[in-house]
Design an enzyme around this catalytic site. Structure first.
Site, PDB file in Angstrom:
ATOM      1  N   ARG A  97       0.867  -1.280   0.159  1.00  0.00           N
ATOM      2  CA  ARG A  97       0.050  -0.016  -0.023  1.00  0.00           C
ATOM      3  C   ARG A  97       0.916   1.266  -0.173  1.00  0.00           C
ATOM      4  NH1 ARG A  97      -5.308  -1.865   3.702  1.00  0.00           N
ATOM      5  NH2 ARG A  97      -6.528  -2.556   1.953  1.00  0.00           N
ATOM      6  N   LYS A 113     -14.667 -17.555   2.933  1.00  0.00           N
ATOM      7  CA  LYS A 113     -15.881 -17.539   3.197  1.00  0.00           C
ATOM      8  C   LYS A 113     -16.869 -17.085   1.876  1.00  0.00           C
ATOM      9  CE  LYS A 113     -15.614 -16.401   8.012  1.00  0.00           C
ATOM     10  NZ  LYS A 113     -15.830 -15.353   8.966  1.00  0.00           N
ATOM     11  N   GLY A 139     -11.405  -4.428   1.542  1.00  0.00           N
ATOM     12  CA  GLY A 139     -12.843  -4.253   1.583  1.00  0.00           C
ATOM     13  C   GLY A 139     -13.328  -3.111   0.891  1.00  0.00           C
ATOM     14  N   GLY A 160      -6.197  -8.829   0.064  1.00  0.00           N
ATOM     15  CA  GLY A 160      -4.856  -9.047   0.544  1.00  0.00           C
ATOM     16  C   GLY A 160      -4.165 -10.470   0.440  1.00  0.00           C
TER      17      GLY A 160
HETATM   18  P1  ADP Z   1      -8.366 -12.264  -0.004  1.00  0.00           P
HETATM   19  O1  ADP Z   1      -7.683 -11.785   1.224  1.00  0.00           O
HETATM   20  O2  ADP Z   1      -7.816 -12.506  -1.415  1.00  0.00           O
HETATM   21  O3  ADP Z   1      -9.875 -11.361  -0.234  1.00  0.00           O
HETATM   22  P2  ADP Z   1      -9.763 -14.059   1.429  1.00  0.00           P
HETATM   23  O4  ADP Z   1      -9.447 -13.536   2.892  1.00  0.00           O
HETATM   24  O5  ADP Z   1     -11.340 -14.280   1.201  1.00  0.00           O
HETATM   25  O6  ADP Z   1      -8.962 -13.741   0.397  1.00  0.00           O
HETATM   26  O7  ADP Z   1      -9.383 -15.811   1.882  1.00  0.00           O
HETATM   27  C1  ADP Z   1      -8.013 -16.107   1.814  1.00  0.00           C
HETATM   28  C2  ADP Z   1      -7.931 -17.219   2.955  1.00  0.00           C
HETATM   29  O8  ADP Z   1      -8.832 -18.263   2.487  1.00  0.00           O
HETATM   30  C3  ADP Z   1      -6.493 -17.950   3.061  1.00  0.00           C
HETATM   31  O9  ADP Z   1      -5.937 -17.716   4.370  1.00  0.00           O
HETATM   32  C4  ADP Z   1      -6.541 -19.221   2.568  1.00  0.00           C
HETATM   33  O10 ADP Z   1      -5.784 -20.059   3.530  1.00  0.00           O
HETATM   34  C5  ADP Z   1      -8.121 -19.609   2.911  1.00  0.00           C
HETATM   35  N1  ADP Z   1      -8.481 -20.845   1.999  1.00  0.00           N
HETATM   36  C6  ADP Z   1      -8.448 -20.812   0.934  1.00  0.00           C
HETATM   37  N2  ADP Z   1      -9.149 -22.145   0.495  1.00  0.00           N
HETATM   38  C7  ADP Z   1      -9.474 -22.904   1.667  1.00  0.00           C
HETATM   39  C8  ADP Z   1      -9.648 -24.039   1.863  1.00  0.00           C
HETATM   40  N3  ADP Z   1     -10.143 -24.770   1.222  1.00  0.00           N
HETATM   41  N4  ADP Z   1     -10.021 -24.093   3.214  1.00  0.00           N
HETATM   42  C9  ADP Z   1      -9.620 -23.340   4.374  1.00  0.00           C
HETATM   43  N5  ADP Z   1      -9.055 -22.216   3.936  1.00  0.00           N
HETATM   44  C10 ADP Z   1      -8.892 -21.891   2.879  1.00  0.00           C
HETATM   45 MG    MG Z   2      -8.079 -12.032   3.305  1.00  0.00          MG
END
Ligand code: ADP
Ligand code: MG
Length: 395
Positions: free
Chosen positions: A35, A198, A375, A352
């Protein structure tokens, strides 16, 4: 299009730039300066345009309206000085005598970073008096904090009502151009890749993208809520039981719209998310998962997603395909990252963890736009109005 910093005469003016320096800090050490780097073009632009003084302000973390040394921006001043190659003065408060003196005593062309805006409760309350105190430090205001634009806070909302010239900085301009572009007039095929932890974080994004994309590729833990909704075995994989109806609704809408909605066909299962554990690749229909969990998409899925990306002209990617932090479960994410990097078109990656993943895959420099908005990027893609953007004047 919004008025931008290029529409403003900055010569001999003191310029206040609202930045997003909300970086991960641990014991005063910056763990990721993405950032800060993303803010450099606007700061350099202001200096090159002859600004008398560049005053930078940001929030960091959630200090809840009280000074908290663990959330001080001082380490950011040091990193900024390194990256800019000029001294960066640090003011121990963002308003009042300390801030005023730091700005007043700054030599011509100086850069001054103010302490964390959120040390004052008035910031998050969007108080006009606090905004006035901030605005009084400079002659011009620029908003380059896309990552804070989803909040109606004093330094991004109230202050703009006091300084109606307020232009967008170059980072803000880029975020609006790329993220706005995919929602308004994407070149087709337009493929969205969504994953991460999620479904609940991203339901609105999926809903807003369904009418717009040609293909939607799902991975990560998110896939398991869809699988459970379809009656497939999920073992101990991450499922959000309160989102099964939402998942069914999304699948129904995707079908109505006639778009390609792709879920993984194979996955990597194991007992626990730890390095060195034995893993097995299974078809997602296989009951052999037992009480194990799925932590990555499998090779057949990587190949299918690679094929679905091949002719794309626009790609949006948010959310890793697996637990990429652990090498055993990083293959899916790295495979998809490479496929996105090969796309001959506009590629946008946000989130992130997703940014960390494309760096791990070594393809960050082959992505058209890396959105550092977190976000705010998700809310923008979900079709929400961002108060910090809405208030900025159009050109
Ligand atoms: P971003 O930060 O890019 O928006 P998220 O925070 O939504 O992404 O998701 C990232 C997290 O999701 C990572 O820490 C990763 O380990 C977790 N993740 C991805 N696939 C799985 C899975 N099958 N089971 C548990 N956690 C997962
Ligand atoms: Mg994340």
């Amino acid at each position: 299009m919004k008025k931008t910093i290029r529409d403003l005469d900055l010569k001999n003016r003191r310029v206040f730039i609202r930045d997003d320096f909300n970086v991960p800090l641990k014991n005063g050490v910056i763990r990721d300066d993405t950032r800060i780097r993303a803010s450099l073009p606007t700061i350099k632009y202001a200096r090159d345009a002859g600004a008398k003084c560049v005053v930078l302000a940001s929030h960091l973390g959630r200090p809840k309206g009280r000074p908290n040394p663990e959330m001080s921006l001082r380490p950011v001043a040091d990193r900024l000085a390194e990256l800019l190659g000029v001294p960066v003065a640090f003011a121990g408060d963002c308003v009042g005598p300390e801030a005023e003196n730091a700005v007043r005593n700054a030599p011509p062309g100086a850069v001054v970073l103010l302490e964390n805006l959120r040390f004052h409760p008035e910031e998050e309350k969007n108080e006009i008096g606090f905004a006035r105190a901030l605005a009084s430090l400079a002659d011009a205001y620029v908003n380059d904090a896309f990552g804070a634009a989803h909040r109606a806070h004093a330094s991004v909302e109230a202050i703009v009502r006091l300084t109606p010239q307020a232009p967008a900085g170059l980072l803000m301009e880029n975020e609006l151009r790329y993220l706005g572009g995919v929602l308004e007039k994407p070149e087709r095929p337009f493929v969205a890749v969504l994953g991460g932890a999620k479904v609940s974080d991203k339901i609105e994004v999926i809903e807003n993208l369904i009418p717009r994309v040609d293909r939607l590729l799902i991975g990560g833990a998110m896939a398991y809520t869809f699988f459970k909704a379809m009656g497939k075995p999920t073992g101990r994989s991450l499922v959000e039981d309160d989102k099964l109806d939402a998942a069914r609704d999304i699948m129904r809408r995707a079908q109505e719209r006639g778009l390609q909605f792709l879920l993984p066909s194979d996955h990597v299962v194991t007992d626990k998310p730890e390095p060195g554990v034995p893993t097995e690749v299974l078809n997602v229909d296989s009951n052999a998962i037992g009480d194990r969990m799925g932590l990555d998409i499998g090779p057949v899925t990587v190949a299918a997603y690679t094929k679905a990306l091949r002719d794309a002209k626009t790609v949006v990617w948010n959310g890793p395909m697996g637990v990429f932090e652990i090498d055993e479960f990083a293959h899916g994410t790295i495979g998809v990252a490479k496929a996105v990097a090969e796309v001959q078109g506009t590629t946008i990656v946000g989130g992130g963890d997703s940014i960390a993943a494309i760096k791990k895959a070594g393809v960050a420099d082959r992505i058209t736009h890396i959105s550092t908005g977190g976000g705010a990027s998700l809310e923008f893609l979900a079709g929400r109005t961002l108060p910090g953007v809405a208030v900025l004047p159009d050109n």
